[in-house]
Scaffold this active site. Structure first.
Site, PDB file in Angstrom:
ATOM      1  N   SER A 128       0.824  -1.195   0.198  1.00 59.63           N
ATOM      2  CA  SER A 128      -0.093  -0.083  -0.191  1.00 59.63           C
ATOM      3  C   SER A 128       0.870   1.142   0.012  1.00 59.63           C
ATOM      4  CB  SER A 128      -0.910   0.032   1.270  1.00 59.63           C
ATOM      5  OG  SER A 128      -2.197   0.768   0.945  1.00 59.63           O
TER       6      SER A 128
ATOM      7  N   ASP B 116      -9.123  -5.629  -5.399  1.00 61.07           N
ATOM      8  CA  ASP B 116      -8.757  -4.302  -4.581  1.00 61.07           C
ATOM      9  C   ASP B 116      -9.670  -3.184  -4.678  1.00 61.07           C
ATOM     10  OD1 ASP B 116      -7.368  -2.477  -2.869  1.00 61.07           O
ATOM     11  OD2 ASP B 116      -5.416  -3.249  -3.155  1.00 61.07           O
TER      12      ASP B 116
ATOM     13  N   HIS C 254      -7.436  -6.070  -0.977  1.00 66.74           N
ATOM     14  CA  HIS C 254      -6.299  -5.308  -0.432  1.00 66.74           C
ATOM     15  C   HIS C 254      -5.543  -6.265   0.534  1.00 66.74           C
ATOM     16  CE1 HIS C 254      -4.049  -1.536  -0.293  1.00 66.74           C
ATOM     17  NE2 HIS C 254      -3.867  -1.368   0.680  1.00 66.74           N
TER      18      HIS C 254
END
Length: 531
Positions: free
Chosen positions: A78, A184, A215
């Site tokens: 991320s 995601d 995610h």
């Protein structure tokens, strides 16, 4: 994570960095801008003897990285992976490889999709959230810059240009091992396609894993294979071992939960875009999808209470909130690989309008339940160990397993846009009610096989609940089908689509609702680890 426990005993050093404005570092968080990127780049420079460092925050005693040869890799999920993208895009010497997991490639696309806002806040909220208390007290000017430079209109500004790593892909010298969940809905698949293509154009060595998860870190969806592959990747890229990892297939794709296949290249050779045309059907809003251009119109009214899940469930029924178009049942498997576009000509009844375009696989399947808590995984009680534990730092982590759902439809790819950006993706303008506008929506990349017996659907609608914010009005839009089309990358191109649909009558089944995963939840505003 396991990185230090596992890699330090194997001849590596592990460095964790507090970005500017966080934890023990001075400065201000600027959410992917110069401060974020340069504070991490400075560490790479220091590891290669080009930057000064000190043994304490306010001292004058120099610290030198005499224990490293300077060959550096960056890894993270991320935001951490996003910083790796940003540093690689500076072309810094000594950064040999990056492993961005569920990472952002351009910050504009994290907050907007072609002018349509994805969240109710901008980067100033995120900066304030992660700034240290000390930075929060000192960084009002930076906060103001983030507010002023990221208007909620969705206009592209200099702030967004600075945070666009795709445009700087020509500077990338590091190899890239990219990992992303195809479902995601936090850092969406739009961050994969343009970045991957730009790296390819500039001859960057690449490898990719695409999972069915949301995610989620690969340590949590394919642990043993991940640790082994990552170890061999770093050995090759940083230690220079000729272990063959660079000669293995470029892509690993999760086709079903815990079932993976490989592709020598990605997208595979022979993949080519095919133009699919929508056409009117026997019922209003329930049309067909094929190669032949047709005339006619379809009309729908934006309903911000509904999402892609609602539209797909009622694909075979006339509803006022969407226009749906389907092929007949396929006679052979059909593989999509890469990024699609949908060009729409629409006439709104109001001065603002948002559009969604969704590709859907219609047919029964068992998939990872990306809409549930865990986004496709369930955490178990048992632990496995990956490396050496030390006091206060265990190398043992809870195991996981796939969390699955039996569904009747699977959303394959999505895209959204503010119709007001029809003339320029840099600035939206008010629409004239009753006037037709043409815009091309860019959908997220994917790799998906529509099996024989299933149907492929295109849905065009308004606000996709919890995935984009609604416009200021509630428009009704009329689609000109003769000027509306999807460009979908099929392995085998138009020939493959023609063969898969040959002899398949595009009849519409009874309008029984088709089950899918849970409707998308309100998406996260923090692109964090999620662990």
């Amino acid at each position: 994570m396991f990185y230090d426990n596992y890699f330090v005993p194997r001849g590596y050093a592990y460095v964790a960095v507090d970005l500017a404005g966080t934890n023990r570092s001075d400065g201000c968080v600027d959410v992917g801008g110069r401060s974020d990127v340069q504070s991490a780049k400075a560490v790479v420079d220091w590891l290669n003897g080009r930057a000064k460092a000190y043994t304490s925050r306010t001292g004058t005693t120099r610290a030198k990285a005499t224990w490293t040869n300077g060959r550096t890799g960056m890894i993270g999920k991320s935001w951490d992976g996003t910083v790796a993208n940003g540093v690689a895009a500076t072309g810094v010497e000594g950064l040999e490889t990056i492993v961005p997991i569920s990472a952002i490639s351009t910050w504009y696309d994290y907050y907007f999709s072609q002018g349509a806002p994805l969240y109710g806040s901008g980067p100033d909220w995120l900066s304030d959230y992660v700034n240290s208390p000390d930075a929060r007290a000192k960084c009002a000017a930076v906060q103001r810059e983030l507010v002023d430079g990221a208007p909620r209109s969705g206009d592209r500004t200099r702030l967004w240009s600075e945070r666009d790593y795709v445009k700087a892909a020509s500077k990338v010298k590091a190899s890239v091992f990219l990992v992303h969940g195809m479902q995601d809905l936090n850092v969406r698949m739009r961050h994969v396609g343009p970045w991957w293509d730009a790296l390819a154009k500039n001859g960057v060595e690449r490898k990719i894993w695409l999972s069915q998860t949301g995610h989620v870190d690969p340590f949590d969806f394919r642990r043993a294979a991940w640790v082994d592959t990552l170890h061999r990747w770093f050995d090759h890229e940083l230690l220079g071992y000729d272990n063959g990892v660079d000669r293995e297939p470029m892509a690993d794709i999760e086709r079903h939960p815990d079932q993976w296949e490989t592709s020598k290249t990605w997208p595979p050779r022979g993949t080519a875009p095919t133009t699919l045309r929508p056409a009117e059907g026997a019922q209003e809003g329930v049309g067909t999808l094929g190669l032949r251009k047709d005339t006619g119109t379809e009309t729908f009214t934006d309903d911000p209470r509904l999402s892609e899940t609602d539209w797909a469930e009622r694909i075979d029924s006339p509803t006022p909130d969407k226009a749906g178009f389907t092929t007949g049942p396929l006679t052979r498997d059909l593989r999509l690989s890469g990024s699609s576009t949908v060009t729409v000509t629409a006439t709104p009844t109001t001065s603002t309008a948002h559009l969604s375009a969704v590709l859907v696989d219609l047919g029964p399947d068992t998939i990872r339940d990306y809409g549930a808590s865990g986004e496709g995984i369930t955490t178990l009680a048992d632990r496995t160990c990956w490396g050496v534990s030390t006091t206060g730092d265990s190398a043992c982590f809870k195991e996981t397993r796939a969390r699955t759902a039996d569904v009747d439809h699977t959303v394959v790819s999505r895209g959204w846009a503010d119709l007001g950006t029809y003339a320029s993706d840099r600035k939206g303008v008010p629409l004239t009610p009753g006037k037709a506008y043409t815009i091309t929506l860019h959908l997220g990349a994917t790799d998906h096989v529509v099996p024989a017996g299933h149907r492929l659907a295109l849905i065009v609608a308004g606000t996709d609940k919890d995935l984009i914010d609604p416009p200021s009005t509630r428009p009704t839009l009329t689609l000109d089908l003769s000027r509306t089309a999807a460009r979908v990358p099929f392995v085998g191109g138009t020939t493959a689509f023609a063969r898969a649909t040959a002899g398949s009558a595009a009849t519409v089944p009874e309008g029984t609702p088709l089950d899918g995963v849970s409707a998308p939840r309100t998406t996260q505003r923090v692109p964090g680890s999620g662990r």
